[in-house]
Design an enzyme around this catalytic site. Sequence first.
Site, PDB file in Angstrom:
ATOM      1  N   ARG A  80      32.596  41.661  30.950  1.00  0.00           N
ATOM      2  CA  ARG A  80      33.686  42.175  31.783  1.00  0.00           C
ATOM      3  C   ARG A  80      35.017  42.117  31.032  1.00  0.00           C
ATOM      4  O   ARG A  80      35.868  42.995  31.190  1.00  0.00           O
ATOM      5  CB  ARG A  80      33.750  41.428  33.120  1.00  0.00           C
ATOM      6  CG  ARG A  80      34.628  42.128  34.139  1.00  0.00           C
ATOM      7  CD  ARG A  80      34.466  41.566  35.527  1.00  0.00           C
ATOM      8  NE  ARG A  80      34.892  40.178  35.595  1.00  0.00           N
ATOM      9  CZ  ARG A  80      34.681  39.385  36.654  1.00  0.00           C
ATOM     10  NH1 ARG A  80      34.052  39.852  37.722  1.00  0.00           N
ATOM     11  NH2 ARG A  80      35.095  38.136  36.647  1.00  0.00           N
ATOM     12  N   LYS A 183      39.905  43.226  35.043  1.00  0.00           N
ATOM     13  CA  LYS A 183      40.578  42.005  35.488  1.00  0.00           C
ATOM     14  C   LYS A 183      41.869  41.799  34.704  1.00  0.00           C
ATOM     15  O   LYS A 183      41.944  40.963  33.807  1.00  0.00           O
ATOM     16  CB  LYS A 183      39.618  40.819  35.321  1.00  0.00           C
ATOM     17  CG  LYS A 183      39.950  39.650  36.224  1.00  0.00           C
ATOM     18  CD  LYS A 183      38.755  38.725  36.332  1.00  0.00           C
ATOM     19  CE  LYS A 183      39.092  37.401  36.954  1.00  0.00           C
ATOM     20  NZ  LYS A 183      39.530  37.491  38.347  1.00  0.00           N
ATOM     21  N   GLU A 219      38.289  45.263  48.929  1.00  0.00           N
ATOM     22  CA  GLU A 219      37.923  43.867  48.700  1.00  0.00           C
ATOM     23  C   GLU A 219      38.918  42.906  49.325  1.00  0.00           C
ATOM     24  O   GLU A 219      39.934  43.318  49.872  1.00  0.00           O
ATOM     25  CB  GLU A 219      37.671  43.577  47.222  1.00  0.00           C
ATOM     26  CG  GLU A 219      38.822  43.817  46.291  1.00  0.00           C
ATOM     27  CD  GLU A 219      38.432  43.548  44.837  1.00  0.00           C
ATOM     28  OE1 GLU A 219      37.605  42.674  44.556  1.00  0.00           O
ATOM     29  OE2 GLU A 219      39.001  44.223  43.959  1.00  0.00           O
TER      30      GLU A 219
HETATM   31  N1  PLP Z   1      37.666  40.542  43.060  1.00  0.00           N
HETATM   32  C1  PLP Z   1      38.790  40.124  42.468  1.00  0.00           C
HETATM   33  C2  PLP Z   1      40.020  40.947  42.623  1.00  0.00           C
HETATM   34  C3  PLP Z   1      38.793  38.929  41.737  1.00  0.00           C
HETATM   35  O1  PLP Z   1      39.907  38.487  41.166  1.00  0.00           O
HETATM   36  C4  PLP Z   1      37.604  38.191  41.627  1.00  0.00           C
HETATM   37  C5  PLP Z   1      37.547  36.973  40.827  1.00  0.00           C
HETATM   38  O2  PLP Z   1      37.200  36.982  39.688  1.00  0.00           O
HETATM   39  C6  PLP Z   1      36.447  38.671  42.265  1.00  0.00           C
HETATM   40  C7  PLP Z   1      36.522  39.850  42.971  1.00  0.00           C
HETATM   41  C8  PLP Z   1      35.162  37.944  42.166  1.00  0.00           C
HETATM   42  O3  PLP Z   1      34.540  38.139  40.926  1.00  0.00           O
HETATM   43  P1  PLP Z   1      33.579  37.048  40.314  1.00  0.00           P
HETATM   44  O4  PLP Z   1      32.506  36.838  41.287  1.00  0.00           O
HETATM   45  O5  PLP Z   1      33.082  37.681  39.055  1.00  0.00           O
HETATM   46  O6  PLP Z   1      34.395  35.844  40.077  1.00  0.00           O
HETATM   47  C1  COI Z   2      38.020  33.910  40.127  1.00  0.00           C
HETATM   48  O1  COI Z   2      37.345  33.893  41.140  1.00  0.00           O
HETATM   49  O2  COI Z   2      37.629  33.469  39.049  1.00  0.00           O
HETATM   50  C2  COI Z   2      39.347  34.497  40.126  1.00  0.00           C
HETATM   51  O3  COI Z   2      39.773  34.884  39.087  1.00  0.00           O
HETATM   52  C3  COI Z   2      40.061  34.598  41.387  1.00  0.00           C
HETATM   53  C4  COI Z   2      41.509  34.194  41.327  1.00  0.00           C
HETATM   54  C5  COI Z   2      41.744  32.774  40.988  1.00  0.00           C
HETATM   55  C6  COI Z   2      42.347  35.143  40.557  1.00  0.00           C
END
Ligand code: PLP
Ligand code: COI
Length: 339
Positions: A80, A183, A219
């Site tokens: 990612r 991200k 989301e």
């Molecule tokens: N959506 C956003 C905007 C986020 O910042 C995050 C955190 O990383 C997620 C979703 C969840 O992603 P993940 O499950 O890969 O942490």
């Molecule tokens: C995560 O879930 O790792 C995130 O990045 C969410 C937040 C702390 C930005």
Amino acid sequence: MENINWSKLTFGYIKTDYNVRMYYREGKWGDLEVSDSEQISLHIAATCLHYGQEAFEGLKAFRGKDGKIRIFRMRENALRMQSSSRGILMAELPIELFEKAVVEVVERNKRFIPPYESGASLYIRPLLIGTSAQVGVNPASEYLFIVFATPVGPYFKLGFRPTPYAILRGYDRAAPHGTGTIKVGGNYAASLVAGEIAHEKGYSAVLYLDSKEKKYIDECGPANFFGIKNNTYLTPQSSSILPSITNKSLMVLAEDMGMKVECRPIAVEELETLEEAGACGTAAVISPILRIDDLDENKSYIFSHDGKPGPICVKLYNKLRAIQYGEEEDPYGWTTILE
Ligand code: PLP
Ligand code: COI
């Protein structure tokens, strides 16, 4: 350090012993450097400061029931971050170097990995920034990759207890063909005002709708959205949400539990038909949704009447945590075990 109350940890920053750094100069990545400083020295015209050339990741390491350390799906985070780099023209970091840096930071900060019983974990934060000077809007030629770690507890105050979320149509997090799927820091800057309004009104986060039509669910602030109905795990398909690694994992777990999985546009009105709903992410894990208040339409969707998470949320949460903490076999190869 001796004073950390592991089971009372929140999602905050605590200094640990070491972070690691890698520089990209003259078209190639240098060696991994270990540092005990929390500071970096940066050019005043660095592209990360002016033009947002910044991407980050978030993943966790867990101290298992067997005392072993498990890092969850770090390869997915490496991929990612590469996708984020392509999205804002930064140098791509090879997967192996990302993984090496993550393992190094975990090994070096072992004493900060919370004990199994606490239910807390070590949050790992990789960061990639453009460091060379540009005054015109152009990508940098030099980059810095940093990984630090900090012990954390639940992201939302109540942890695995349902909390309320708000729909606010006046704010967008990301554009349909913008940077929502990667991200980058700018997405989070764009979410601060709406997030603050939601917090002031007592909500955990904003449930964003699609920016173009405001018809579909996108989301939940820093987490993906999912709903449960008729033995189906439902999650939005959208061109402006971050592909969550937790969500991807929950889809696999749901399917293996005999549920149907649907990833498709979910209209706001469909909230009415859901039996359970939740936010999911590395930081959020599963944060069950108590209620969604549509503040523009003066309407509420209620998912928990007794303040407790629904049975499917509980099942998914327990299964995910069991794999992360090594209580159950990991048939998917999601965990990297450090002995
Ligand atoms: N959506 C956003 C905007 C986020 O910042 C995050 C955190 O990383 C997620 C979703 C969840 O992603 P993940 O499950 O890969 O942490
Ligand atoms: C995560 O879930 O790792 C995130 O990045 C969410 C937040 C702390 C930005």
